[in-house]
Design a protein around this motif. Structure first.
Motif, short mmCIF file in Angstrom:
data_model
loop_
_atom_site.label_atom_id
_atom_site.label_comp_id
_atom_site.label_asym_id
_atom_site.label_seq_id
_atom_site.Cartn_x
_atom_site.Cartn_y
_atom_site.Cartn_z
N LYS A 167 0.84 -1.20 0.00
CA LYS A 167 0.00 0.00 0.00
C LYS A 167 0.88 1.26 0.00
N ILE A 168 0.50 2.20 -0.83
CA ILE A 168 1.21 3.48 -0.86
C ILE A 168 0.16 4.60 -0.93
N TRP A 169 0.63 5.82 -0.77
CA TRP A 169 -0.24 6.97 -0.97
C TRP A 169 -0.03 7.51 -2.39
N ILE A 170 -1.14 7.87 -3.06
CA ILE A 170 -0.99 8.63 -4.30
C ILE A 170 -1.75 9.93 -4.12
N ASP A 171 -1.07 11.03 -4.45
CA ASP A 171 -1.67 12.35 -4.26
C ASP A 171 -1.91 13.06 -5.58
N GLU A 172 -3.02 13.77 -5.67
CA GLU A 172 -3.15 14.80 -6.70
C GLU A 172 -2.62 16.06 -6.05
N ILE A 173 -1.62 16.67 -6.67
CA ILE A 173 -1.03 17.87 -6.05
C ILE A 173 -1.53 19.08 -6.78
N GLY A 195 -0.42 23.77 -4.00
CA GLY A 195 0.17 23.66 -2.67
C GLY A 195 -0.60 22.74 -1.73
N SER A 196 -1.58 22.02 -2.24
CA SER A 196 -2.31 21.05 -1.40
C SER A 196 -2.20 19.67 -2.05
N ARG A 197 -2.36 18.64 -1.20
CA ARG A 197 -2.32 17.27 -1.72
C ARG A 197 -3.64 16.59 -1.42
N TYR A 198 -4.19 15.91 -2.43
CA TYR A 198 -5.45 15.18 -2.27
C TYR A 198 -5.12 13.71 -2.51
N GLY A 199 -4.96 12.97 -1.40
CA GLY A 199 -4.37 11.64 -1.53
C GLY A 199 -5.29 10.50 -1.16
N LEU A 200 -5.06 9.36 -1.79
CA LEU A 200 -5.74 8.11 -1.44
C LEU A 200 -4.67 7.06 -1.19
N LYS A 201 -4.96 6.15 -0.25
CA LYS A 201 -4.00 5.11 0.08
C LYS A 201 -4.49 3.77 -0.48
N GLY A 202 -3.57 3.02 -1.07
CA GLY A 202 -3.98 1.71 -1.58
C GLY A 202 -2.88 1.05 -2.39
N LYS A 203 -3.31 0.04 -3.17
CA LYS A 203 -2.35 -0.70 -4.00
C LYS A 203 -2.57 -0.34 -5.46
#
Ligand code: SPD
Length: 284
Positions: A5-11, A14-22
């Motif tokens: 599992k990792i985090w992927i962010d939409e950056i 200056g803000s990050r919108y992230g979801l965690k998963g595979k």
């Protein structure tokens, strides 16, 4: 080895919108980088070129608000065009209307459709097998330019955020073309980005619709994992009675089939333009 599992962010800004998963798949198509992730809390989610497009859990916030204000306001609709929409969510919602005989889905990137069929089954569901849905792998601008006047009842613009591949369909010229191919009593509906995180393009879209259509209106609601959460959809038509006076005869069954949209929700959402956007529009 099991993917971890990792985090992927939409950056964005200056803000990050992230979801965690595979990560289920990450690849470059001829048009864009496509990532699909099995997330911890949002089901499977699709990212294109670093921007979240949809997730199993939240897609209804988006697709129901794009489709139902337009289709429920027509007594009947037969031919529908979807520009983009390769994940199948918009087509699925349109297919709830039994009078529809043709949905042309025009998607530039066939890999989005192939991957959505495999990994985002909740979105398209049975739409892909429905004979009324025709898939056309084609540039939206080209498709629209080659279409005769007054052909569709509703045109939906279900595109990704502005980028090299989508910039041309965020233009006045494109919206004029969409109006040309839509019947006089029909509707053009587009996602119109966020008043908070994409205010410039948001205002541009509203301005263009106001310039082109007799009537245009923007509704606001939420897509919780998009940048800032607040999102918008803009509708244009030549008929003054639409949007707030839905006409479709089986509207109850559409309401019952939805997770988010209903007529009261829509009524409020069309009144939600933030003052700072209203004020900017007054100055233009
Ligand atoms: N930032 C997200 C903008 C997404 C607009 N389109 C989503 C496609 C869903 N069918």
């Amino acid at each position: 080895m099991k993917p971890r599992k990792i985090w992927i962010d939409e950056i964005h800004g200056g803000s990050r919108y992230g979801l965690k998963g595979k990560i289920l798949i990450k690849k470059r198509s001829p048009f864009q980088e496509i990532t699909i992730m099995e997330t911890e809390n949002h089901g499977n989610a699709l990212m294109l070129d670093g921007c979240w497009m949809t997730s199993d859990k939240e897609e209804k916030y988006y697709h129901e608000c794009l489709v139902h204000p337009a289709l429920s306001s027509l007594k009947t609709a037969s031919r529908v065009l979807i520009i983009g929409g390769g994940d199948g969510g918009t087509a699925r919602e349109c297919l709830k209307y039994s009078d529809i005989s043709l949905i042309d889905l025009v998607e530039i990137d066939k890999e989005v459709i192939e991957l959505a069929k495999k990994y985002l089954k909740e979105l398209g569901q049975n739409a892909w097998e429905d004979k009324r849905l025709k898939i056309n792998i084609c540039d939206g601008l080209k498709w629209v330019s080659n279409t005769q006047n007054n052909y569709y009842d509703v045109v939906f613009i279900d595109c990704s955020d502005p980028s090299e591949i989508s910039n041309d369909i965020y233009s006045l010229k494109f919206y004029e073309e969409c109006k040309r191919i839509t019947k006089k009593e029909g509707i053009v509906a587009t996602q119109s980005e966020s008043p908070e995180s994409f205010p410039t393009i948001h205002i541009e879209i509203i301005k263009s619709f106001k310039q082109i259509f007799q009537i245009s209106s923007t509704m606001y609601s939420f897509v919780p994992f998009y940048p800032s959460g607040i999102w918008s959809w803009t509708f244009g038509s030549e008929d003054s009675t639409q949007f707030l006076n839905p006409q479709y005869k089986h509207i109850d069954s559409i309401e019952n089939s939805c997770d988010i949209w209903n007529l009261n929700y829509q009524k409020g959402a069309f009144q939600m333009m933030p003052n700072k956007i209203l004020n900017k529009l007054k100055k233009i």
